[in-house]
Design a protein around this motif. Sequence first.
Motif, PDB file in Angstrom:
ATOM      1  N   MET A 224     -25.794   1.925  -3.842  1.00  0.00           N
ATOM      2  CA  MET A 224     -25.084   3.191  -3.744  1.00  0.00           C
ATOM      3  C   MET A 224     -26.033   4.384  -3.647  1.00  0.00           C
ATOM      4  SD  MET A 224     -22.253   4.876  -6.327  1.00  0.00           S
ATOM      5  CE  MET A 224     -23.448   5.089  -7.670  1.00  0.00           C
TER       6      MET A 224
ATOM      7  N   ARG B 211     -26.264   6.982  -0.465  1.00  0.00           N
ATOM      8  CA  ARG B 211     -25.997   8.416  -0.588  1.00  0.00           C
ATOM      9  C   ARG B 211     -27.174   9.253  -0.089  1.00  0.00           C
ATOM     10  NH1 ARG B 211     -23.064   8.684  -6.575  1.00  0.00           N
ATOM     11  NH2 ARG B 211     -20.902   8.423  -5.818  1.00  0.00           N
TER      12      ARG B 211
ATOM     13  N   TRP C 172     -18.372   6.437  -1.197  1.00  0.00           N
ATOM     14  CA  TRP C 172     -19.633   7.118  -1.481  1.00  0.00           C
ATOM     15  C   TRP C 172     -19.857   8.329  -0.575  1.00  0.00           C
ATOM     16  CZ3 TRP C 172     -22.443   1.775  -1.327  1.00  0.00           C
ATOM     17  CH2 TRP C 172     -22.047   1.018  -2.438  1.00  0.00           C
TER      18      TRP C 172
END
Length: 370
Positions: A172, A176, A199
Amino acid sequence: MLALAAVAGAAWAVRDLPAALGGRPGGPPAERIRTSPHFRDGAFQNQQTTRTMVADNGQRTIREFLFGGQRRRPSGPVPVVTPSAPAGPDDRPPATADAAADELAVIWYGHASALIEIEGRRVLIDPIWSDRCSPSRLVGPRRLHPVPVPLDRLPAVDAVLISHDHYDHLDMATVRTLRDGQSAPFLVPLGVGAHLRRWGVPEDRIVELDWADRATVAGLDFIATPARHFSGRGLTRDRTLWSSWVVAGQRQRVFYTGDSGYFDGYADIGRDHGPFDLTLVQVGAYDPAWPNIHMFPEEAVTAHLDLRGGLLIPVHWATFNLALHSWADPVNRLWREAKARDVRLAVPRPGERVVVADPPPVDGWWQAIE
């Protein structure tokens, strides 16, 4: 102050845990999943019967963990090569700069993360820059070596390729950062787009493919091909697809296995999409307890030959402890098998750039830290 910082960090990690688990498909993507020929009885299916675990009541695993004597960590620092990079994110060249149109090359960053340079384009595969491959920053397998280059110092890339949604392949925090620092689309197996949407990745940067689907990005053809594995970031499994990938230009072709047990489909992929100038093949995290979902090193060589591969570069080893075998066992076994079967092999250090037409000789660099 240090105690307060630790408490604050722990609170942040717990608060972010639900997001790290990812999202659930809805709308049109969910309908695509339901109608996929590979989705039955509420789950995606492999092409042949696959068991993720062979029952042994845990006795062999416990015995090996306690008494096996495997050296699961290197005895010294892993020699990391720092690739040449621009001065900062604002000074990054376009994706075509320094990526010669006639030169096929790859930089392996550790585990399965690599940057493919093909016909003047750059493709980033399964990037994980976090310290742990886990939904938590506090627990889970931790890196055995640092990343060779900060994520925000990568050159501009044309595509980000994801093989499946396990934490050591889909991270994640890394996604991002790439969402904000790059403009490239994410090419993912069917269903994985739900995680990216949660996300904050824009819809127009998500390309979801079923097996045999293809997409053209920056003049390159990307084809999702089968793998023999499974998926899931929580208690439910196989609601998203896993995939291997063909990356094809006008003259050069690369194959990436993702995570996979050995299966007959490699010969089909080699026949339909090969020969390949380069194969990036998973070699680590194998065990007799899960023989169907990760390849043993000898099987990796067989897969490479089935695929009609030119140069073989092993991935999925050296960075995280995910099995009971010794740290260097994957590449030692692979090297022996490659020599026995006359397979061209390169084993780069993390961060080392390999030109496929002129790879460095295998020098056994890891043996000094076994």
